[in-house]
Design a protein around this motif. Structure first.
Motif, PDB file in Angstrom:
ATOM      1  N   LEU A 207       0.828  -1.210   0.000  1.00 12.82           N
ATOM      2  CA  LEU A 207       0.000   0.000   0.000  1.00 12.82           C
ATOM      3  C   LEU A 207       0.854   1.249   0.000  1.00 12.82           C
ATOM      4  O   LEU A 207       1.935   1.269   0.587  1.00 12.82           O
ATOM      5  CB  LEU A 207      -0.894   0.031   1.240  1.00 12.82           C
ATOM      6  CG  LEU A 207      -1.816  -1.150   1.509  1.00 12.82           C
ATOM      7  CD1 LEU A 207      -2.485  -0.992   2.875  1.00 12.82           C
ATOM      8  CD2 LEU A 207      -2.866  -1.272   0.421  1.00 12.82           C
ATOM      9  N   ILE A 208       0.344   2.300  -0.638  1.00 13.65           N
ATOM     10  CA  ILE A 208       0.857   3.648  -0.456  1.00 13.65           C
ATOM     11  C   ILE A 208      -0.227   4.421   0.282  1.00 13.65           C
ATOM     12  O   ILE A 208      -1.350   4.555  -0.222  1.00 13.65           O
ATOM     13  CB  ILE A 208       1.188   4.327  -1.795  1.00 13.65           C
ATOM     14  CG1 ILE A 208       2.280   3.551  -2.533  1.00 13.65           C
ATOM     15  CG2 ILE A 208       1.621   5.778  -1.573  1.00 13.65           C
ATOM     16  CD1 ILE A 208       2.537   4.034  -3.952  1.00 13.65           C
ATOM     17  N   VAL A 209       0.087   4.870   1.481  1.00 17.51           N
ATOM     18  CA  VAL A 209      -0.887   5.604   2.301  1.00 17.51           C
ATOM     19  C   VAL A 209      -0.516   7.085   2.278  1.00 17.51           C
ATOM     20  O   VAL A 209       0.631   7.452   2.566  1.00 17.51           O
ATOM     21  CB  VAL A 209      -0.907   5.080   3.749  1.00 17.51           C
ATOM     22  CG1 VAL A 209      -1.908   5.883   4.590  1.00 17.51           C
ATOM     23  CG2 VAL A 209      -1.265   3.601   3.779  1.00 17.51           C
ATOM     24  N   LEU A 210      -1.494   7.927   1.951  1.00 14.53           N
ATOM     25  CA  LEU A 210      -1.296   9.371   1.878  1.00 14.53           C
ATOM     26  C   LEU A 210      -2.159  10.037   2.950  1.00 14.53           C
ATOM     27  O   LEU A 210      -3.379  10.133   2.812  1.00 14.53           O
ATOM     28  CB  LEU A 210      -1.673   9.894   0.487  1.00 14.53           C
ATOM     29  CG  LEU A 210      -0.892   9.291  -0.688  1.00 14.53           C
ATOM     30  CD1 LEU A 210      -1.471   9.763  -2.014  1.00 14.53           C
ATOM     31  CD2 LEU A 210       0.588   9.642  -0.584  1.00 14.53           C
ATOM     32  N   HIS A 211      -1.516  10.454   4.034  1.00 10.61           N
ATOM     33  CA  HIS A 211      -2.191  11.177   5.115  1.00 10.61           C
ATOM     34  C   HIS A 211      -2.076  12.663   4.793  1.00 10.61           C
ATOM     35  O   HIS A 211      -1.000  13.262   4.957  1.00 10.61           O
ATOM     36  CB  HIS A 211      -1.532  10.851   6.457  1.00 10.61           C
ATOM     37  CG  HIS A 211      -2.080  11.634   7.615  1.00 10.61           C
ATOM     38  ND1 HIS A 211      -2.879  11.076   8.586  1.00 10.61           N
ATOM     39  CD2 HIS A 211      -1.942  12.947   7.953  1.00 10.61           C
ATOM     40  CE1 HIS A 211      -3.205  12.013   9.475  1.00 10.61           C
ATOM     41  NE2 HIS A 211      -2.654  13.156   9.104  1.00 10.61           N
ATOM     42  N   LEU A 212      -3.179  13.246   4.335  1.00 10.66           N
ATOM     43  CA  LEU A 212      -3.150  14.626   3.855  1.00 10.66           C
ATOM     44  C   LEU A 212      -4.067  15.488   4.711  1.00 10.66           C
ATOM     45  O   LEU A 212      -5.286  15.543   4.509  1.00 10.66           O
ATOM     46  CB  LEU A 212      -3.593  14.686   2.383  1.00 10.66           C
ATOM     47  CG  LEU A 212      -2.863  13.745   1.416  1.00 10.66           C
ATOM     48  CD1 LEU A 212      -3.420  13.890   0.000  1.00 10.66           C
ATOM     49  CD2 LEU A 212      -1.363  13.999   1.436  1.00 10.66           C
ATOM     50  N   GLY A 213      -3.476  16.144   5.701  1.00 14.65           N
ATOM     51  CA  GLY A 213      -4.186  17.133   6.493  1.00 14.65           C
ATOM     52  C   GLY A 213      -3.417  18.433   6.386  1.00 14.65           C
ATOM     53  O   GLY A 213      -2.769  18.694   5.371  1.00 14.65           O
ATOM     54  N   ASN A 214      -3.459  19.272   7.428  1.00 11.60           N
ATOM     55  CA  ASN A 214      -2.601  20.453   7.415  1.00 11.60           C
ATOM     56  C   ASN A 214      -1.134  20.008   7.436  1.00 11.60           C
ATOM     57  O   ASN A 214      -0.283  20.582   6.769  1.00 11.60           O
ATOM     58  CB  ASN A 214      -2.906  21.354   8.600  1.00 11.60           C
ATOM     59  CG  ASN A 214      -2.254  22.716   8.463  1.00 11.60           C
ATOM     60  OD1 ASN A 214      -2.362  23.367   7.425  1.00 11.60           O
ATOM     61  ND2 ASN A 214      -1.555  23.151   9.496  1.00 11.60           N
ATOM     62  N   ALA A 327      -2.809  -0.849  -3.713  1.00  8.17           N
ATOM     63  CA  ALA A 327      -3.751   0.255  -3.505  1.00  8.17           C
ATOM     64  C   ALA A 327      -3.012   1.510  -3.074  1.00  8.17           C
ATOM     65  O   ALA A 327      -1.988   1.440  -2.382  1.00  8.17           O
ATOM     66  CB  ALA A 327      -4.806  -0.107  -2.462  1.00  8.17           C
ATOM     67  N   VAL A 328      -3.542   2.647  -3.506  1.00  7.10           N
ATOM     68  CA  VAL A 328      -3.150   3.953  -2.990  1.00  7.10           C
ATOM     69  C   VAL A 328      -4.312   4.430  -2.134  1.00  7.10           C
ATOM     70  O   VAL A 328      -5.465   4.463  -2.605  1.00  7.10           O
ATOM     71  CB  VAL A 328      -2.856   4.951  -4.121  1.00  7.10           C
ATOM     72  CG1 VAL A 328      -2.585   6.341  -3.547  1.00  7.10           C
ATOM     73  CG2 VAL A 328      -1.670   4.474  -4.944  1.00  7.10           C
TER      74      VAL A 328
END
Length: 401
Positions: A207-214, A327-328
């Motif tokens: 997996l590629i996990v993208l945690h996108l917050g501030n 999965a991304v």
């Protein structure tokens, strides 16, 4: 252990976020926030979910973290959820930096506190506040088990060649300079939840996990273990963020010192608080940036392009690291709620099997879901994060042993 409840505390420099969860059903009993601690305009917002009552707000000065936690305890007690309840099994504390020692949650004692304190130089904005919360909570309930759950722990499985910087090894070791990674509780939760969504064994998933917050970070996860992540010694490295620059030539620091006459502290403030999206266009809220783009604002469009260009670079890089991607996965405020960001992050990556379905991608939902076309070689998923539940689960599992 007879109790099934866990109180999760996230202590910042001037705030305390908290949630009380019943781990038998993994339901929230109460949530709240104390903010502007030490200021005249302090605010405590408490919501008792177990009673169905509405949010209660206090606007009285809160002098320090001890006063804040005492106020929280009083609010919980008013709902029959007090800290003296035998049903409270433990308190779980978010701790940002665990260094090399803490690769798992740790039952807090004086030795653990001392080690967290020794890590303050590599986490000067976070670990001191986390320690204040720990010490205050222990004073309120000295005999209650308390657990530290570390943001860096999930990334401790990175191979040495991914964790090392190419600088003098002696200096690096002496000063603990290496890549640690952050947002680990989010990446761990989301990777496991994504496996459930895909109905796959985590041990067989890449997996590629993208945690996108501030704040924003990416991770490459093979078989449930992190093998690379975008943040490094501090949360400054990696993706473009709300106010942080992300990756930058380190010589920029020297250049600003020599040419602009900026001090180290001024450069630190520039890169952490006045860069990223805010530095590029004056806004760090992706919703406002998209509104400005729709109105034809060129600066907002450029900021969006810089942001998503960096995302695509990391997706491509982590595809190379993993060799095969199943999965991304997008998560956190921007990742969960911005279809244009998701679309742009995989645009042009068709050769990798990546694409989003326009209708699925723009459909509103608070549930984990796929947004890739049916039959896509690589799934694109949206999985809402739940860092508090992850901390509560790790805390409860440790004290239940």
């Amino acid at each position: 252990m007879t109790g099934t409840r866990v109180l999760v505390l996230n202590s910042g420099s001037s705030s305390v976020k908290y949630q009380l969860l019943d781990m038998e059903t993994e339901t929230r009993l109460a949530v709240g926030l104390v903010e502007r601690i030490g200021e005249g305009a302090s605010r405590l917002a408490h919501t008792p979910l177990s009673t169905g009552g509405g949010q209660r707000v206090q606007r009285t000065p809160v002098a320090d973290h001890e006063a804040a936690l005492k106020a929280v305890a009083e609010e919980l007690a008013a709902d029959g959820l007090g800290l003296d309840s035998p049903r409270l099994a433990a308190i779980g504390h978010r701790v940002v930096h665990g260094g090399l020692r803490f690769t798992e949650p740790a039952l807090i004692d004086e030795e653990v506190i001392a080690e967290i304190e020794r890590l303050v130089p590599v986490a000067p904005l976070h670990n001191p506040a986390n320690l204040t919360g720990i010490r205050t909570a222990r004073a309120l309930r000295p005999t209650l088990p308390q657990v530290a759950v570390f943001d860096t722990a999930f990334h401790a499985s990175m191979p040495e060649y991914a964790a090392r910087y190419a600088i003098d090894a002696r200096i690096a070791d002496e000063h603990r300079i290496r890549r640690y990674g952050f947002h680990g509780t989010s990446h761990a939760y989301v990777a496991r939840r994504a496996a459930r969504l895909l109905d796959r064994d985590p041990a067989g998933l890449n997996l590629i996990v993208l945690h996108l917050g501030n704040g924003a970070s990416a991770s490459a996860v093979r078989g449930g273990r992190c093998v690379d992540t975008s943040m490094g010694l501090t949360p400054l490295e990696g993706l473009v963020m709300g106010t942080r620059s992300g990756d930058i030539d380190p010589a920029v620091v020297f250049h600003l010192g020599r040419v602009a006459g900026m001090s180290m502290d001024e450069v630190d403030t520039l890169l952490n608080r006045h860069s990223g999206l805010a530095g590029l266009c004056g806004d760090n809220d992706m919703r406002e940036i998209r509104r400005r783009i729709d109105a034809g604002d060129a600066a907002a469009q450029l900021a969006f392009n810089v942001y998503t260009h960096r995302l695509r670079k990391y997706v491509g890089a982590y595809h190379a690291v993993l060799g095969r991607v199943d999965a991304v996965v997008f998560t956190a405020g921007v990742g969960e709620n911005s279809p244009p960001v998701r679309e742009a992050a995989v645009a042009g990556l068709d050769a990798f099997g990546l694409a989003v379905d326009p209708e699925l991608n723009t459909r509103d939902s608070a549930e984990p879901r796929l947004v890739s076309p049916a039959g896509a070689r690589v799934a694109v998923a949206v999985v809402p994060t739940d860092e508090e539940l992850e901390i509560a689960q790790q805390t409860h599992a440790l004290v239940a042993r």
